[in-house]
Design a protein around this motif. Structure first.
Motif, mmCIF file in Angstrom:
data_model
loop_
_atom_site.group_PDB
_atom_site.id
_atom_site.type_symbol
_atom_site.label_atom_id
_atom_site.label_comp_id
_atom_site.label_asym_id
_atom_site.label_seq_id
_atom_site.Cartn_x
_atom_site.Cartn_y
_atom_site.Cartn_z
ATOM 1 N N UNK A 154 24.401 60.332 9.566
ATOM 2 C CA UNK A 154 25.788 60.502 9.088
ATOM 3 C C UNK A 154 26.356 61.829 9.569
ATOM 4 N N UNK A 155 26.619 61.881 10.843
ATOM 5 C CA UNK A 155 27.152 63.107 11.417
ATOM 6 C C UNK A 155 28.560 62.846 11.918
ATOM 7 N N UNK A 156 29.162 63.858 12.447
ATOM 8 C CA UNK A 156 30.552 63.788 12.918
ATOM 9 C C UNK A 156 30.709 62.654 13.923
ATOM 10 N N UNK A 157 31.769 61.979 13.843
ATOM 11 C CA UNK A 157 32.147 60.853 14.696
ATOM 12 C C UNK A 157 31.373 59.576 14.361
ATOM 13 N N UNK A 158 30.293 59.690 13.554
ATOM 14 C CA UNK A 158 29.568 58.511 13.092
ATOM 15 C C UNK A 158 29.399 57.475 14.203
ATOM 16 N N UNK A 159 28.559 57.774 15.228
ATOM 17 C CA UNK A 159 28.427 56.843 16.368
ATOM 18 C C UNK A 159 27.893 55.482 15.922
ATOM 19 N N UNK A 160 28.530 54.418 16.399
ATOM 20 C CA UNK A 160 28.173 53.033 16.107
ATOM 21 C C UNK A 160 26.925 52.678 16.920
ATOM 22 N N UNK A 161 25.857 52.219 16.216
ATOM 23 C CA UNK A 161 24.607 51.889 16.911
ATOM 24 C C UNK A 161 24.788 50.761 17.905
ATOM 25 N N UNK B 87 20.453 52.364 23.540
ATOM 26 C CA UNK B 87 19.097 52.093 23.049
ATOM 27 C C UNK B 87 19.070 50.962 22.035
ATOM 28 N N UNK B 88 20.190 50.632 21.450
ATOM 29 C CA UNK B 88 20.244 49.620 20.388
ATOM 30 C C UNK B 88 21.103 48.419 20.733
ATOM 31 N N UNK B 89 22.061 48.586 21.648
ATOM 32 C CA UNK B 89 23.101 47.575 21.846
ATOM 33 C C UNK B 89 22.521 46.192 22.150
ATOM 34 N N UNK B 90 21.417 46.123 22.899
ATOM 35 C CA UNK B 90 20.845 44.831 23.259
ATOM 36 C C UNK B 90 19.923 44.285 22.169
ATOM 37 N N UNK C 108 15.795 43.969 16.800
ATOM 38 C CA UNK C 108 14.681 43.299 17.474
ATOM 39 C C UNK C 108 13.852 44.292 18.291
ATOM 40 N N UNK C 109 12.610 43.876 18.519
ATOM 41 C CA UNK C 109 11.691 44.649 19.399
ATOM 42 C C UNK C 109 11.669 46.131 19.018
ATOM 43 N N UNK C 110 11.429 46.376 17.761
ATOM 44 C CA UNK C 110 11.444 47.766 17.298
ATOM 45 C C UNK C 110 10.309 48.556 17.947
ATOM 46 N N UNK C 111 10.579 49.820 18.170
ATOM 47 C CA UNK C 111 9.584 50.738 18.745
ATOM 48 C C UNK C 111 9.335 51.861 17.763
ATOM 49 N N UNK C 112 8.329 52.660 18.088
ATOM 50 C CA UNK C 112 8.009 53.783 17.208
ATOM 51 C C UNK C 112 9.177 54.752 17.114
ATOM 52 N N UNK C 113 9.995 54.803 18.177
ATOM 53 C CA UNK C 113 11.148 55.713 18.157
ATOM 54 C C UNK C 113 12.252 55.218 17.228
#
Length: 583
Positions: free
Chosen positions: A81-88, A93-96, A113-118
């Motif tokens: 929850x930081x400034x500009x609140x970037x949409x995932x 890294x998330x869009x697909x 989907x396909x979650x990673x440790x990151x």
């Protein structure tokens, strides 16, 4: 994950400080910043903490509320929850991988989907209404922890032990998990349960391998871990290369095979003698001396086992020789058997006999009867070759005959002479001559000499004439003459007599021929006082005898005779006196 979440929290804190320091805003905006449900505003996550398996899909269930009269214009998820609140959904890294499953009314659920440790973060839902101040962030958000699987196993176990393998994750999976186990990439179908442990009771060597685990319904498989099962040597065997018949001169290799863990050390023995180490034992240019039983000893820290093999080296005849059944010398009209012997493997079965300097064989078979003189040899054969023996001589001979003994010089033998005995024998081959006195061996050779012969040399002498065909004896007696010796006087009584009596003295001597002449003397007198072997002494004195034969004489030591006179009357100076005296 922790640092990222902390970093996000720190940024939020800074943002809140900025808000507090800014001019007063409408109360509704402050409540939205803090994520606190107020007057119908709110976001709810179920569950609020998710532990997901790497490479799986995660559903973040989410609902939201807002006051009546507001219209939702935009909904999206953010990571911090930081400034500009970037949409995932706009983050590369998330869009697909991010899919919004909700709507613009109440449902804000997403699938990642396909979650990673990151992807381990705290995630927040944000919605924006048609009124400028009508914006909301659902805080606290939903915490996602992504984990992989790791197999925990002892590195080394011993056969027969009980072994426990554990499929571990960094957090407890949110979904109820059923674990699957693999060995060497093949599923252990009998091991599918909700327990994250694999128990191998009384582990076997067949249980060794690379173990991995997975959760049923998920693609992620843990890295494989090697389970090393230790066990003593088994199935120990020795092979021979090349296989088949082993012939002298070939190169032979013994190979020990052993199933053990850790790999066994191999030692080689011939009988009880250590001959080498290592899985392979080679013998170049093998010989018959290398024949025998070989043993491989396979050993590790858990035990040992042996395996035996016998090397049977084949070779052509060698050391071929002829054994003469007898001396090789035969009496005319007889025969001698010759036997051919050889060292070979397999044993020679074919034999040929030859007479030296003749090209044609004179016989066959392992034995041969020779009827005539000559030099004979044999030749032994087996499938690997042949060899001939040295020649042996067969001679037709006679046993000793006409054996006799002569004495030199002939005639009477006197002590001190030198005497020679000569044995004559007619035999072929010449006989060996041995001399015996009675049964005692005293010499060998045709001539037997005695220098300075003595009476001790008297007796019967035998000449033994012997060769390989027989023996014969001839006897002769030596009678050695010698003068009297050991002459002594025997007193028949005490040697003390009363006047008027006598004592008998007897002269004894050792001589050949026996002494027949004896002379008696009184000590210090030159003339003989008697003769004969016995003498009667009538007076006191010291007497000795002398014995004579034709070869000489010898005197004895003197003996003392004492005459006692009792009450004798003697005249002294014209007066008669009675006295007792001894003379």
């Amino acid at each position: 994950m922790t640092s990222e979440i902390s970093r996000c929290s720190f940024v939020v804190g800074v943002a809140l400080m900025s808000v507090r320091m800014a001019p007063p805003l409408p109360l509704i905006f402050l409540l939205m910043i803090h994520g606190v449900s107020s007057a119908g505003w709110g976001v709810s996550y179920s569950p609020s903490h998710i532990c997901a398996l790497k490479d799986s899909s995660v559903i973040m269930n989410c609902t939201y509320t807002y006051p009546t009269g507001y219209k939702i214009e935009n909904v999206f998820w953010i990571k911090c929850p930081i400034k500009d609140f970037p949409d995932l959904s706009e983050d590369p890294e998330y869009s697909q991988r991010l899919q919004y499953l909700g709507d613009k009314q109440q449902n804000c659920t997403i699938r990642l989907s396909h979650v990673t440790l990151k992807d381990s973060h705290e995630y927040y839902f944000r919605f924006i209404t048609n009124i400028t101040e009508g914006r909301w962030i659902g805080r606290p958000g939903v915490t996602l922890t992504v984990t992989d699987l790791q197999v925990e196993s002892p590195e080394r176990v011993t056969e027969g032990d009980s072994v426990r393998l554990t499929c571990k994750s960094s957090c407890t999976l949110t979904d109820r998990a059923t674990f699957i186990w693999y060995r060497n990439s093949h599923p252990l179908t009998e091991r599918r349960d909700r327990n994250n442990e694999l128990l191998l009771q009384s582990v076997r060597r067949e249980d060794a391998g690379r173990y991995s685990c997975a959760v049923h319904g998920h693609n992620h498989i843990s890295p494989a871990v090697q389970l090393n099962v230790m066990y003593p040597p088994e199935s120990v065997s020795v092979s021979i290369s090349p296989s088949g018949e082993i012939v002298s001169g070939a190169s032979v290799t013994l190979i020990c095979s052993s199933d053990s863990n850790p790999p066994a050390e191999i030692y080689w023995y011939k009988g009880r003698t250590f001959v080498g180490s290592g899985r392979i034992f080679s013998i170049s240019k093998i010989s018959s001396d290398d024949s025998g039983e070989y043993k491989s000893r396979s050993i590790n820290e858990h035990g040992e086992k042996y395996s035996d093999v016998t090397l049977n080296v084949m070779y052509p005849p060698r050391s071929v020789s002829v054994l003469v059944n007898g001396s090789g010398e035969i009496v005319s009209g007889d025969s001698v058997t010759l036997i051919c012997s050889s060292d070979s493997n397999p044993p020679a079965l074919n034999f040929s006999w030859f007479k030296e300097n003749e090209s044609s064989a004179v016989g066959s078979g392992q034995s041969f009867s020779a009827l005539q003189s000559g030099r004979f040899y044999c030749q032994a054969h087996n499938q690997h070759g042949s060899q001939r023996s040295d020649a042996v001589t067969v001679t037709v001979k006679d046993p000793p005959e006409s054996v006799s003994v002569s004495i030199s010089p002939s005639g009477e033998i006197v002590s001190g002479d030198s005497v020679t005995l000569i044995c004559s024998s007619d035999s072929n081959p010449p006989a060996e001559i041995s001399w015996f006195k009675g049964r005692t061996f005293v010499g060998s050779g045709r001539i037997f000499s005695i220098s300075k012969i003595s009476s001790d040399d008297s007796g019967e002498y035998t000449c033994r004439s012997i060769n390989d065909h027989g023996e014969k004896y001839s006897d002769v007696t030596l009678n050695v003459m010698y003068p009297p010796r050991n002459v002594s006087v025997l007193i028949n009584g005490s040697g003390e007599i009363v006047s008027g009596d006598s004592v008998t003295l007897i002269c004894s001597s050792d001589s050949n021929p026996p002494a027949l002449n004896f002379s008696w003397f009184k000590e210090n007198e030159s003339s003989a006082v008697g003769s004969g072997q016995s003498f009667s002494a009538l007076q006191s004195g010291r007497f000795y005898c002398q014995a004579h034969n034709q070869h000489g004489s010898q005197r004895s030591d003197a003996v003392t005779v004492t005459v006692k006179v009792i009450d004798s009357v003697f005249s002294f100076n014209g007066k008669d006196e009675s006295v007792q005296t001894s003379s």
